[in-house]
Design a protein around this motif. Structure first.
Motif, PDB file in Angstrom:
ATOM      1  N   THR A   7       0.878  -1.334   0.071  1.00  0.00           N
ATOM      2  CA  THR A   7      -0.155   0.163   0.121  1.00  0.00           C
ATOM      3  C   THR A   7       0.798   1.359   0.068  1.00  0.00           C
ATOM      4  OG1 THR A   7       0.078   0.034   2.355  1.00  0.00           O
ATOM      5  CG2 THR A   7      -1.727  -1.205   1.491  1.00  0.00           C
ATOM      6  N   PRO A   8       0.259   2.419  -0.438  1.00  0.00           N
ATOM      7  CA  PRO A   8       1.302   3.537  -0.470  1.00  0.00           C
ATOM      8  C   PRO A   8       1.710   4.019   0.935  1.00  0.00           C
ATOM      9  CG  PRO A   8      -0.660   3.967  -1.641  1.00  0.00           C
ATOM     10  CD  PRO A   8      -0.880   2.560  -0.949  1.00  0.00           C
ATOM     11  N   SER A   9       0.678   3.850   2.137  1.00  0.00           N
ATOM     12  CA  SER A   9       1.050   4.350   3.266  1.00  0.00           C
ATOM     13  C   SER A   9       2.265   3.230   3.781  1.00  0.00           C
ATOM     14  CB  SER A   9      -0.349   4.171   4.081  1.00  0.00           C
ATOM     15  OG  SER A   9      -1.189   5.247   3.853  1.00  0.00           O
ATOM     16  N   ALA A  10       2.023   2.152   3.557  1.00  0.00           N
ATOM     17  CA  ALA A  10       3.289   1.345   4.121  1.00  0.00           C
ATOM     18  C   ALA A  10       4.448   1.508   3.545  1.00  0.00           C
ATOM     19  CB  ALA A  10       2.948  -0.243   3.909  1.00  0.00           C
ATOM     20  N   GLN A  11       4.647   2.273   2.520  1.00  0.00           N
ATOM     21  CA  GLN A  11       5.900   2.633   1.873  1.00  0.00           C
ATOM     22  C   GLN A  11       6.304   4.105   1.880  1.00  0.00           C
ATOM     23  OE1 GLN A  11       7.979   0.121   1.135  1.00  0.00           O
ATOM     24  NE2 GLN A  11       6.193  -1.447   1.521  1.00  0.00           N
ATOM     25  N   GLY A  12       5.593   4.576   2.882  1.00  0.00           N
ATOM     26  CA  GLY A  12       5.805   6.241   2.959  1.00  0.00           C
ATOM     27  C   GLY A  12       5.352   7.007   1.708  1.00  0.00           C
ATOM     28  N   GLY A 315       8.164  10.038   1.232  1.00  0.00           N
ATOM     29  CA  GLY A 315       8.849  10.522   2.449  1.00  0.00           C
ATOM     30  C   GLY A 315       8.118  10.750   3.449  1.00  0.00           C
ATOM     31  N   VAL A 316       6.737  10.547   3.352  1.00  0.00           N
ATOM     32  CA  VAL A 316       5.481  11.090   4.395  1.00  0.00           C
ATOM     33  C   VAL A 316       5.416   9.828   5.318  1.00  0.00           C
ATOM     34  CG1 VAL A 316       4.896  12.967   3.172  1.00  0.00           C
ATOM     35  CG2 VAL A 316       3.737  10.389   2.778  1.00  0.00           C
ATOM     36  N   ASP A 317       4.403   9.938   6.202  1.00  0.00           N
ATOM     37  CA  ASP A 317       3.901   8.973   7.071  1.00  0.00           C
ATOM     38  C   ASP A 317       2.813   8.171   6.385  1.00  0.00           C
ATOM     39  OD1 ASP A 317       5.936   9.354   9.150  1.00  0.00           O
ATOM     40  OD2 ASP A 317       4.368  10.693  10.073  1.00  0.00           O
ATOM     41  N   GLY A 318       2.478   8.346   5.224  1.00  0.00           N
ATOM     42  CA  GLY A 318       1.091   7.720   4.768  1.00  0.00           C
ATOM     43  C   GLY A 318       0.024   8.390   5.292  1.00  0.00           C
ATOM     44  N   GLU A 319      -1.188   8.179   4.494  1.00  0.00           N
ATOM     45  CA  GLU A 319      -2.279   8.760   4.906  1.00  0.00           C
ATOM     46  C   GLU A 319      -3.509   7.771   5.321  1.00  0.00           C
ATOM     47  OE1 GLU A 319      -2.241  12.611   1.841  1.00  0.00           O
ATOM     48  OE2 GLU A 319      -3.147  10.510   1.195  1.00  0.00           O
ATOM     49  N   GLY A 320      -2.811   6.431   5.630  1.00  0.00           N
ATOM     50  CA  GLY A 320      -3.948   5.476   5.889  1.00  0.00           C
ATOM     51  C   GLY A 320      -4.649   4.827   5.142  1.00  0.00           C
ATOM     52  N   GLU A 321      -5.402   3.532   5.948  1.00  0.00           N
ATOM     53  CA  GLU A 321      -5.959   2.644   4.820  1.00  0.00           C
ATOM     54  C   GLU A 321      -7.146   3.311   4.176  1.00  0.00           C
ATOM     55  OE1 GLU A 321      -7.713  -0.516   7.272  1.00  0.00           O
ATOM     56  OE2 GLU A 321      -5.663  -1.108   8.026  1.00  0.00           O
ATOM     57  N   ASP A 322      -7.924   4.316   4.298  1.00  0.00           N
ATOM     58  CA  ASP A 322      -8.876   4.808   3.750  1.00  0.00           C
ATOM     59  C   ASP A 322      -8.491   5.560   2.489  1.00  0.00           C
ATOM     60  OD1 ASP A 322     -10.865   3.855   5.543  1.00  0.00           O
ATOM     61  OD2 ASP A 322     -11.123   5.801   6.668  1.00  0.00           O
ATOM     62  N   ARG A 325      -7.359   2.883   0.036  1.00  0.00           N
ATOM     63  CA  ARG A 325      -8.426   2.288  -0.475  1.00  0.00           C
ATOM     64  C   ARG A 325      -8.974   3.078  -1.524  1.00  0.00           C
ATOM     65  NH1 ARG A 325     -11.049   1.479   3.614  1.00  0.00           N
ATOM     66  NH2 ARG A 325     -10.030  -0.330   4.173  1.00  0.00           N
ATOM     67  N   ALA A 326      -9.354   4.406  -1.298  1.00  0.00           N
ATOM     68  CA  ALA A 326      -9.668   5.340  -2.215  1.00  0.00           C
ATOM     69  C   ALA A 326      -8.920   5.495  -3.755  1.00  0.00           C
ATOM     70  CB  ALA A 326      -9.884   6.870  -1.657  1.00  0.00           C
ATOM     71  N   LEU A 327      -7.604   5.539  -3.563  1.00  0.00           N
ATOM     72  CA  LEU A 327      -6.767   5.713  -4.662  1.00  0.00           C
ATOM     73  C   LEU A 327      -6.856   4.288  -5.347  1.00  0.00           C
ATOM     74  CD1 LEU A 327      -4.542   6.746  -6.123  1.00  0.00           C
ATOM     75  CD2 LEU A 327      -2.745   5.749  -4.713  1.00  0.00           C
ATOM     76  N   ALA A 328      -6.753   3.143  -4.717  1.00  0.00           N
ATOM     77  CA  ALA A 328      -6.869   1.864  -5.337  1.00  0.00           C
ATOM     78  C   ALA A 328      -8.135   2.018  -6.322  1.00  0.00           C
ATOM     79  CB  ALA A 328      -7.025   0.788  -4.551  1.00  0.00           C
ATOM     80  N   ASP A 329      -9.286   2.088  -5.652  1.00  0.00           N
ATOM     81  CA  ASP A 329     -10.809   2.243  -6.467  1.00  0.00           C
ATOM     82  C   ASP A 329     -10.583   3.515  -7.510  1.00  0.00           C
ATOM     83  OD1 ASP A 329     -11.676   0.536  -4.283  1.00  0.00           O
ATOM     84  OD2 ASP A 329     -12.862   2.192  -3.345  1.00  0.00           O
ATOM     85  N   ARG A 330      -9.921   4.476  -7.239  1.00  0.00           N
ATOM     86  CA  ARG A 330      -9.728   5.396  -8.412  1.00  0.00           C
ATOM     87  C   ARG A 330      -8.966   4.903  -9.538  1.00  0.00           C
ATOM     88  NH1 ARG A 330      -9.383   8.753 -11.866  1.00  0.00           N
ATOM     89  NH2 ARG A 330      -8.333  11.022 -11.560  1.00  0.00           N
ATOM     90  N   LEU A 331      -7.868   4.093  -9.326  1.00  0.00           N
ATOM     91  CA  LEU A 331      -7.000   3.507 -10.394  1.00  0.00           C
ATOM     92  C   LEU A 331      -7.561   2.317 -11.003  1.00  0.00           C
ATOM     93  CD1 LEU A 331      -3.558   3.836  -8.455  1.00  0.00           C
ATOM     94  CD2 LEU A 331      -4.426   5.324 -10.461  1.00  0.00           C
TER      95      LEU A 331
END
Length: 458
Positions: A7-12, A315-322, A325-331
């Motif tokens: 996920t994006p958040s897991a990789q910053g 290089g951020v902390d990520g924005e969390g599961e929601d 998930r919204a990005l995955a749905d968008r893509l």
């Protein structure tokens, strides 16, 4: 063997930044994005394909093919098949003595860095001078500048290097790269256009998936290491990305930062790229690879959007599961806009047309479009994209469009590259075709409707 997913958040990575980049691509009137794979810390964190494109579809990479060529050169150097300090002409003893002395000073390293010394791209001149051996056609014309000192984007320089590798290896580029690069990376069959038969073009013509682009970028980013094994020759990735020649005469900022071995230096990182928006962007500071296929004549706009939206997302902390998930749905819901139109025309509409080298006729509720070499049978007025997989005589294509009163308008999206053909069939019986991006055939390739990959060889 796919790249690992995360996920994006897991990789910053901030998912909103990736979404903003996608939004920017879609909002630009001159960009048709086709596929994206974004890798951070060796994991795919975002991926998507704009329907009718799909993950497994081979896509023409144009000059991004060159970065695969420079990778092949690394293996050839390691194996003693050639040296960077070899004169290109010395690999062609059958015509070496016919060449001007300045051409005999062009080294492999010069050709690989687009620094043969010629003032213009010699592609047309080379094939016109000697259509049977374009290397000879190229070298018969002496460079105006000392080799190694002058950058010109010069296709036959790279074609010559590709010819050297294949001559020394006794196989084409796909056959050479298959056991050395493609199999270790788990790359499925690819294809590379050839001229003459048996010789991969090298400078263009490679058809591969978006994920294959991402894999190439990742192995270069990791200095040749793949899954803990040294796949590329040790040190070759560093050789490729070293600036070899200035490019400050180039107009766009990300093309004016210098050139390495078949990669461009950029304001951020470096990249391989190909005409009309084929990108392998490597960002060592961010540990990121961006693979993108698209269709545009404004390639700088894509990089501008990446620097504006993607760079701040790393290089951020990520924005969390929601947010992830919204990005995955968008893509997962990406789609190119289809051309509208009705399934039937007005009562005065024509049933046959001819012009611009094309013929068309209504048949069984659709239209048969032909150019004398390729025939396509196209549906009308379906309300979206209809994919036709093609056969030995026709390429895979998606079609949308239909009637508006007595004009039939169709969009043909060729699915193995960055080309869309808009066709208007007019009431007076004429045909007006217009390319969104004009195919670059260098006098070597396809008919108007035959924009397709050759059969995969390996």
């Amino acid at each position: 063997m796919a790249l690992p997913r995360s996920t994006p958040s897991a990789q910053g990575v901030a998912a909103s930044g990736v979404a903003a980049f996608v939004d920017a691509l879609e909002a630009h009137p001159a960009i048709d994005p086709h596929g994206i794979v974004l890798v951070r810390h060796g994991h795919v964190v975002a991926e998507g394909w704009w329907a009718p494109f799909t993950p497994d579809r081979l896509h023409l990479l144009y000059s991004l093919s060159k970065t695969f060529l420079s990778t092949a050169v690394g293996f050839a150097v390691q194996e003693g098949l050639l040296s960077l300090d070899d004169a290109v002409a010395d690999h062609f003893p059958e015509f070496r003595d016919q060449l001007p002395e300045a051409s005999r000073r062009i080294l492999v390293r010069h050709a690989l860095a687009m620094a043969s010394g010629h003032a213009i791209d010699m592609a047309t001149t080379s094939i016109t001078t000697d259509p049977l051996e374009p290397v000879r056609g190229f070298l018969l014309h002496a460079p105006e500048h000392e080799p190694g000192t002058w950058f010109t984007y010069n296709q036959p320089a790279n074609y010559s290097v590709a010819a050297i590798v294949q001559r020394a290896a006794g196989t084409d580029l796909v056959g050479y790269l298959r056991p050395r690069l493609l199999d270790p990376l788990g790359v499925e069959p690819v294809s590379w256009q050839q001229y003459p038969s048996g010789r991969s073009l090298g400078f263009t013509g490679l058809h591969a998936t978006t994920e294959t682009i991402a894999k190439l970028g990742q192995v270069h980013l990791a200095d040749g290491v793949w899954e803990g094994e040294q796949v590329l020759p040790d040190g070759w990735a560093a050789e490729v990305r070293e600036k070899r020649v200035d490019t400050d005469r180039e107009g766009n900022p990300d093309w004016a930062q210098g050139y390495g071995f078949q990669v461009w230096m950029a304001r951020h990182g470096y990249r391989g790229d190909g005409a009309y928006g084929q990108f392998c962007v490597i960002l060592p500071e961010q540990d990121v690879v961006l693979a993108l296929t698209s269709a545009t004549e404004d390639m700088q706009a894509i990089l501008d959007a990446a620097w504006t939206h993607l760079l701040p997302a790393f290089g951020v902390d990520g924005e969390g599961e929601d947010a992830d998930r919204a990005l995955a749905d968008r893509l997962g819901a990406l789609e190119l806009p289809a051309t509208g139109g009705a399934a039937t025309g007005s009562g005065t509409a024509r049933t046959s047309w001819e012009g611009s080298g094309l013929t068309a006729a209504l048949e069984d509720g659709g239209v048969v479009l032909a150019d004398g070499t390729v025939t396509l049978r196209l549906p009308i007025g379906t309300g979206g994209w209809t994919v036709l997989e093609g056969d030995d005589d026709a390429p895979p294509v998606a079609v949308s469009g239909g009637w508006t009163d007595d004009v039939l308008r169709l969009d043909l999206q060729f699915l193995e590259g960055p080309h869309r053909l808009h066709v208007e069939l007019l009431p007076a019986g004429g045909i007006v075709p217009q390319w969104g991006t004009t195919p670059l055939d260098f006098g070597m390739l396809n008919s108007m409707l035959g924009q397709r990959a050759p059969s995969p060889l390996a």
